[in-house]
Scaffold this active site. Structure first.
Site, short mmCIF file in Angstrom:
data_model
loop_
_atom_site.label_atom_id
_atom_site.label_comp_id
_atom_site.label_asym_id
_atom_site.label_seq_id
_atom_site.Cartn_x
_atom_site.Cartn_y
_atom_site.Cartn_z
CB ALA A 42 -48.39 -61.17 96.92
CE LYS A 88 -35.24 -62.19 82.74
NZ LYS A 88 -35.40 -63.72 82.87
CD GLU A 138 -25.94 -66.70 91.51
OE1 GLU A 138 -25.04 -66.39 92.26
OE2 GLU A 138 -25.91 -66.84 90.29
CB VAL A 171 -27.39 -63.44 84.97
CG1 VAL A 171 -26.82 -63.70 83.93
CG2 VAL A 171 -27.82 -61.95 85.04
N GLY A 198 -30.00 -68.47 85.04
CA GLY A 198 -31.14 -69.56 85.93
C GLY A 198 -30.38 -70.20 87.00
N GLY A 214 -42.81 -74.85 75.07
CA GLY A 214 -42.89 -73.96 76.47
C GLY A 214 -41.64 -73.37 76.56
CD GLU A 263 -43.27 -65.94 78.37
OE1 GLU A 263 -44.65 -65.78 78.61
OE2 GLU A 263 -42.55 -66.51 79.38
CE LYS A 269 -31.86 -63.91 81.26
NZ LYS A 269 -32.27 -65.19 80.25
N GLY A 307 -36.25 -71.85 83.69
CA GLY A 307 -37.04 -72.99 83.88
C GLY A 307 -37.35 -72.88 85.59
N1 LIG Z 1 -39.52 -68.42 83.79
C1 LIG Z 1 -38.10 -68.39 83.92
O1 LIG Z 1 -37.52 -69.47 83.37
C2 LIG Z 1 -37.22 -67.40 84.69
C3 LIG Z 1 -35.76 -67.42 84.59
C4 LIG Z 1 -34.98 -66.80 85.06
C5 LIG Z 1 -35.51 -65.57 85.72
N2 LIG Z 1 -36.99 -65.33 85.83
C6 LIG Z 1 -37.49 -64.03 86.17
O2 LIG Z 1 -38.31 -64.57 87.46
C7 LIG Z 1 -39.46 -63.69 87.72
C8 LIG Z 1 -40.59 -64.62 87.59
O3 LIG Z 1 -40.81 -65.27 86.41
P1 LIG Z 1 -42.04 -66.36 86.19
O4 LIG Z 1 -41.75 -66.92 84.87
O5 LIG Z 1 -42.17 -67.02 87.31
O6 LIG Z 1 -43.16 -65.19 85.91
P2 LIG Z 1 -44.81 -65.81 85.91
O7 LIG Z 1 -45.00 -67.34 85.69
O8 LIG Z 1 -45.58 -64.98 84.80
O9 LIG Z 1 -45.23 -65.48 87.40
C9 LIG Z 1 -45.57 -64.16 87.96
C10 LIG Z 1 -46.29 -64.51 89.28
O10 LIG Z 1 -46.60 -62.99 89.83
C11 LIG Z 1 -47.95 -62.58 90.08
N3 LIG Z 1 -48.22 -61.40 89.92
C12 LIG Z 1 -48.05 -60.65 88.86
N4 LIG Z 1 -48.29 -59.30 88.93
C13 LIG Z 1 -48.87 -59.34 90.24
C14 LIG Z 1 -49.14 -58.12 91.13
N5 LIG Z 1 -49.53 -56.96 90.94
N6 LIG Z 1 -49.47 -58.50 92.45
C15 LIG Z 1 -49.34 -59.54 92.92
N7 LIG Z 1 -48.81 -60.91 92.23
C16 LIG Z 1 -48.47 -60.49 90.74
C17 LIG Z 1 -48.62 -63.72 89.15
O11 LIG Z 1 -49.96 -63.97 89.99
P3 LIG Z 1 -50.80 -64.84 89.30
O12 LIG Z 1 -50.13 -66.37 89.20
O13 LIG Z 1 -52.08 -65.13 90.07
O14 LIG Z 1 -51.07 -64.69 87.84
C18 LIG Z 1 -47.45 -65.05 89.12
O15 LIG Z 1 -47.98 -65.77 90.13
C19 LIG Z 1 -39.15 -62.94 86.71
O16 LIG Z 1 -38.58 -61.66 86.88
C20 LIG Z 1 -38.55 -63.32 85.36
O17 LIG Z 1 -37.89 -62.38 84.52
C21 LIG Z 1 -37.79 -66.45 85.25
#
Ligand SMILES: NC(=O)c1ccc[n+]([C@@H]2O[C@H](COP(=O)([O-])OP(=O)(O)OC[C@H]3O[C@@H](n4cnc5c(N)ncnc54)[C@H](OP(=O)(O)O)[C@@H]3O)[C@@H](O)[C@H]2O)c1
Length: 426
Positions: free
Chosen positions: A43, A105, A129, A132, A134, A187, A190, A205, A302
């Site tokens: 999704a 988190k 896992e 917190v 990564g 990068g 945000e 976390k 990441g």
């Molecule tokens: N980024 C990191 O380094 C990191 C590290 C540790 C934990 N996390 C956690 O991992 C999770 C994901 O983070 P991310 O960085 O991958 O986020 P992201 O890049 O913003 O990706 C979010 C994804 O969810 C999809 N999405 C959003 N709303 C939706 C909905 N209502 N229905 C279906 N799909 C939906 C988006 O679709 P589209 O692609 O079509 O927009 C996108 O593919 C978060 O909880 C974050 O806190 C992230």
């Protein structure tokens, strides 16, 4: 070979990383785990979007709820992020008889008790896992490796963005705004960096880590939270002169008066092991009764590191690892939270003062009246009549007393601007 069908929610940074590992490392995973993983449906919000991985379009859907409830999938990996609608998807998956893996988190910190209650009612498991640290297997270390220990404290650098900014300020002498802009260009931050630089991501976390460490739910509102926006180059450079670096620390400690839990910029001696954690790296230092001090270090965010943690959960889930007997979020809470004002600490204080005779004595007098004694002073660029920084380090003092003293000092006509107060962690 055992087959596990997956419903994947989200194909952003982490979702793409998980997809890449599951497709490119299929045979390695089969060999190591004895399980074959198959993605049933993914999704996303915008199926037409250009992505880091190329995915057959028939796998994509906009309808996350149907993926969460899909009867053919054995589990759901939630990588959408945020509290809503992610919570609805997770609860629907659990109620449809699926185990859930999440990196979210914010969701666990804010709704952990509700989610684990539903999971338990429906006999399902939730793995987290990646929420917190990564790629650092910190949850596993805490729940399994340290099972024989009582945890006394957790000290962590658990937000890579803030650590990157503070590192650039320290090593490249950048001002906060410049370091933030650089983090955004590279990068690490945000476009809206508030969650990271205001300490909220670290607090999410810490709520998870402290709940696991102290075996009772620690809620977000239990954690005093302060970010790094107010830190400037003066603070970095004066801290350096006193032999400290400034880090955004997440701290949870069990004390006789209750749990102390806070996220705050902190002066750490340059000899402290966490002082050496630079850039976007994370580190978590546990103090426990059997192992003593134990440090985990690695990439805390990441696509690749975080996806690595998600896949590790997936293998645990597929191998039928039972849920832990003690789940802090299902435990009745007895924890007392220590009030912020009673926390004792040493402090770094920076005042902007008009350089006049007797100013130092006046400020020291007010601190003394509040029971706060001074251990070191720096006053530079002496030019009578100019506004100059006056830096003081205190001996241990109560947070409440220091706050009151600084409020009184800030009202003096010789004080220009708001004073800076940063705790020192010994
Ligand atoms: N980024 C990191 O380094 C990191 C590290 C540790 C934990 N996390 C956690 O991992 C999770 C994901 O983070 P991310 O960085 O991958 O986020 P992201 O890049 O913003 O990706 C979010 C994804 O969810 C999809 N999405 C959003 N709303 C939706 C909905 N209502 N229905 C279906 N799909 C939906 C988006 O679709 P589209 O692609 O079509 O927009 C996108 O593919 C978060 O909880 C974050 O806190 C992230």
């Amino acid at each position: 070979m055992k087959k596990i069908k997956i419903g994947l929610l989200g194909l952003g940074q982490i979702g793409s990383g998980v997809y890449r590992i599951l497709t490119r490392k299929k045979s390695l995973l089969q060999k190591k785990s004895g399980v074959s993983f198959e993605i049933e449906k993914i999704a996303v919000k915008s199926p037409g979007k250009k992505r880091a991985v190329s995915v057959p379009s028939k796998l994509l859907t906009r309808d996350a709820m149907s993926v969460a409830k899909n009867g053919r999938a054995d589990c759901v990996i939630e990588l959408v992020g945020g509290v809503r609608p992610a919570k609805d998807f997770v609860l629907a998956a659990l109620k449809s008889g699926k185990d859930v893996i999440t990196a979210n988190k914010a969701l666990l910190a804010e709704c952990g008790e509700e989610i684990f209650k539903i999971a338990s009612r429906y006999g399902r498991r939730v793995f987290f896992e990646a929420s917190v640290g990564g790629g650092i297997p910190v949850i596993k270390a805490l729940r399994e490796g340290l099972v024989a220990n009582e945890i006394q404290s957790v000290l962590g650098i658990i937000n890579g963005t803030s650590n990157y900014i503070l590192t650039r300020m320290t090593h490249d002498y950048l001002e906060f705004g410049q370091a933030l802009a650089q983090a955004q260009r590279e990068g690490y931050a945000e476009p809206d960096p508030s969650l990271d630089i205001d300490g909220i991501d670290s607090a999410h976390k810490l709520a998870i880590l402290a709940s696991l460490a102290f075996e009772e739910p620690v809620r977000l509102r239990d954690i005093a939270c302060e970010g790094i926006r107010a830190i400037d180059q003066n603070d970095i450079s004066f801290a350096n002169q006193f032999g400290y670096s400034i880090k955004l620390l997440a701290i949870a400690k069990k004390t006789a008066e209750g749990l102390e839990a806070r996220v705050q910029p902190t002066l750490l001696s340059k000899d402290h092991i966490l002082s050496k954690v630079d850039g976007a790296y994370n580190a978590i230092l546990f103090r426990a009764d059997e192992v003593g001090d134990m440090l985990l270090y690695g990439k805390g965010a990441g696509s690749k590191p975080t996806a690595s943690a998600v896949v590790s959960d997936l293998v645990d889930m597929a191998q039928g690892r039972p849920d832990k007997k003690t789940n802090p979020w299902l435990t009745k809470r007895r924890l007392k939270i220590k009030s912020g004002s009673s926390i004792q600490s040493r402090y770094y204080l920076r005042f902007s003062v008009i350089d006049k005779p007797k100013v130092l004595a006046r400020i020291s007098g007010i601190l003394g009246d509040h029971g706060v004694s001074i251990s070191d002073v720096i006053q530079t660029e002496r030019k009578v009549g100019n506004v100059v920084p006056l830096i003081m380090l205190t001996h241990h003092a109560g947070e409440g007393a220091v706050q009151d003293a600084v409020k009184t000092i800030d009202r003096l006509p010789v004080i220009k601007g708001k004073s800076h107060r940063i705790r020192i962690e010994d």
